[in-house]
Design a protein around this motif. Structure first.
Motif, PDB file in Angstrom:
ATOM      1  N   UNK A 104       3.065  10.398  12.264  1.00  0.00           N
ATOM      2  CA  UNK A 104       2.897  11.181  11.037  1.00  0.00           C
ATOM      3  C   UNK A 104       1.416  11.461  10.764  1.00  0.00           C
ATOM      4  N   UNK A 105       0.595  10.420  10.856  1.00  0.00           N
ATOM      5  CA  UNK A 105      -0.854  10.583  10.643  1.00  0.00           C
ATOM      6  C   UNK A 105      -1.430  11.507  11.711  1.00  0.00           C
ATOM      7  N   UNK A 106      -1.025  11.306  12.953  1.00  0.00           N
ATOM      8  CA  UNK A 106      -1.511  12.141  14.057  1.00  0.00           C
ATOM      9  C   UNK A 106      -1.132  13.615  13.845  1.00  0.00           C
TER      10      UNK A 106
ATOM     11  N   UNK B 221     -11.847  25.149  -2.439  1.00  0.00           N
ATOM     12  CA  UNK B 221     -11.814  23.871  -1.728  1.00  0.00           C
ATOM     13  C   UNK B 221     -10.668  23.109  -2.376  1.00  0.00           C
ATOM     14  N   UNK B 222      -9.712  22.693  -1.555  1.00  0.00           N
ATOM     15  CA  UNK B 222      -8.547  21.995  -2.083  1.00  0.00           C
ATOM     16  C   UNK B 222      -8.440  20.607  -1.472  1.00  0.00           C
ATOM     17  N   UNK B 223      -7.672  19.782  -2.157  1.00  0.00           N
ATOM     18  CA  UNK B 223      -7.423  18.429  -1.670  1.00  0.00           C
ATOM     19  C   UNK B 223      -5.917  18.233  -1.572  1.00  0.00           C
ATOM     20  N   UNK B 224      -5.489  17.783  -0.401  1.00  0.00           N
ATOM     21  CA  UNK B 224      -4.080  17.517  -0.140  1.00  0.00           C
ATOM     22  C   UNK B 224      -3.931  16.031   0.141  1.00  0.00           C
ATOM     23  N   UNK B 225      -3.210  15.338  -0.735  1.00  0.00           N
ATOM     24  CA  UNK B 225      -2.926  13.908  -0.539  1.00  0.00           C
ATOM     25  C   UNK B 225      -1.503  13.802  -0.013  1.00  0.00           C
ATOM     26  N   UNK B 226      -1.348  13.082   1.089  1.00  0.00           N
ATOM     27  CA  UNK B 226      -0.063  13.009   1.765  1.00  0.00           C
ATOM     28  C   UNK B 226       0.253  11.546   2.072  1.00  0.00           C
ATOM     29  N   UNK B 227       1.507  11.154   1.830  1.00  0.00           N
ATOM     30  CA  UNK B 227       1.938   9.814   2.208  1.00  0.00           C
ATOM     31  C   UNK B 227       3.379   9.870   2.704  1.00  0.00           C
TER      32      UNK B 227
ATOM     33  N   UNK C 166      -7.634   7.253   4.964  1.00  0.00           N
ATOM     34  CA  UNK C 166      -6.557   7.090   5.939  1.00  0.00           C
ATOM     35  C   UNK C 166      -6.057   5.656   5.891  1.00  0.00           C
ATOM     36  N   UNK C 167      -4.751   5.495   5.692  1.00  0.00           N
ATOM     37  CA  UNK C 167      -4.112   4.190   5.737  1.00  0.00           C
ATOM     38  C   UNK C 167      -3.045   4.240   6.830  1.00  0.00           C
ATOM     39  N   UNK C 168      -2.196   3.259   6.883  1.00  0.00           N
ATOM     40  CA  UNK C 168      -1.144   3.221   7.897  1.00  0.00           C
ATOM     41  C   UNK C 168      -0.147   4.363   7.731  1.00  0.00           C
ATOM     42  N   UNK C 169       0.052   4.846   6.475  1.00  0.00           N
ATOM     43  CA  UNK C 169       1.050   5.893   6.256  1.00  0.00           C
ATOM     44  C   UNK C 169       0.605   6.990   5.295  1.00  0.00           C
ATOM     45  N   UNK C 170      -0.703   7.124   5.067  1.00  0.00           N
ATOM     46  CA  UNK C 170      -1.179   8.166   4.149  1.00  0.00           C
ATOM     47  C   UNK C 170      -2.586   8.627   4.520  1.00  0.00           C
ATOM     48  N   UNK C 171      -2.949   9.774   4.001  1.00  0.00           N
ATOM     49  CA  UNK C 171      -4.302  10.284   4.182  1.00  0.00           C
ATOM     50  C   UNK C 171      -4.585  11.344   3.132  1.00  0.00           C
ATOM     51  N   UNK C 172      -5.856  11.647   2.981  1.00  0.00           N
ATOM     52  CA  UNK C 172      -6.308  12.697   2.079  1.00  0.00           C
ATOM     53  C   UNK C 172      -7.085  13.710   2.894  1.00  0.00           C
ATOM     54  N   UNK C 173      -6.801  14.978   2.642  1.00  0.00           N
ATOM     55  CA  UNK C 173      -7.459  16.066   3.371  1.00  0.00           C
ATOM     56  C   UNK C 173      -8.169  16.957   2.362  1.00  0.00           C
ATOM     57  N   UNK C 174      -9.444  17.210   2.586  1.00  0.00           N
ATOM     58  CA  UNK C 174     -10.201  18.202   1.826  1.00  0.00           C
ATOM     59  C   UNK C 174     -10.497  19.343   2.775  1.00  0.00           C
ATOM     60  N   UNK C 175     -10.181  20.570   2.346  1.00  0.00           N
ATOM     61  CA  UNK C 175     -10.398  21.726   3.215  1.00  0.00           C
ATOM     62  C   UNK C 175     -10.659  22.965   2.373  1.00  0.00           C
ATOM     63  N   UNK C 176     -11.125  24.006   3.034  1.00  0.00           N
ATOM     64  CA  UNK C 176     -11.390  25.295   2.394  1.00  0.00           C
ATOM     65  C   UNK C 176     -10.270  26.269   2.709  1.00  0.00           C
TER      66      UNK C 176
END
Length: 169
Positions: A46-48, A96-102, A67-77
């Protein structure tokens, strides 16, 4: 031909229903959290996949943190994320947005927020709320901000969702 049209209409109704849709409000993005099911995969995969998606989607211009075992935060344009027209001239803005995913089991939760607004490469002092009146209606001249920004946010979220669901685990 009639039968084909009938099946096409049924299929398109279901495929439209299945898409993620968010709404932009003066208070942020609604719904704030989106939960979707995904094919069975390990947390590592999932992280990959998340990292692979953002590298492709943002053409390598992103920052991955928390980045954790099952989550991450992405900042992008996102270039040309929204627009408005004034006196015949079109103004395009980047965000510029932030996407938090778990991930939890066979579901993932995502939340997206807008961190910054740019006119070309110049950071603006404004926020999305500045395009709205206190009663929640868009200010005069900015009627195209909400639909164009919603379209961009939905493209981001649906691209990620499709990537997770269609890329081989």
């Amino acid at each position: 031909m009639k039968r084909f049209l009938h099946y096409f209409l049924i299929f398109s109704a279901f495929s439209t229903y299945a898409q993620i849709k968010v709404e932009v409000t003066p208070n942020g993005i609604n719904p704030n959290q989106i939960q979707e099911t995904i094919p069975s995969m390990t947390d590592e995969r999932f992280i990959e996949l998340s990292q692979m998606w953002i590298a492709e989607f943002s053409r390598g211009e992103s920052n991955i943190t928390e980045v954790t075992a099952n989550s991450l935060t992405i900042d992008a344009m996102r270039d040309n994320a929204f627009l408005y027209r004034n006196k015949g001239e079109t103004f395009l803005h980047n965000i510029k947005y932030q996407l938090k995913i778990s991930k939890n089991g066979d579901t993932y939760t995502s939340s997206i927020k807008i961190l910054e607004i740019y006119a070309r490469k110049v950071l603006l002092e404004s926020t999305i709320a500045d395009y709205f009146l206190p009663n929640g209606i868009l200010k005069e001249g900015f009627e195209e901000v909400k639909p164009s920004l919603e379209r961009s946010l939905n493209i981001i979220l649906n691209s990620y969702d499709r990537y997770l669901k269609t890329t081989k685990s």
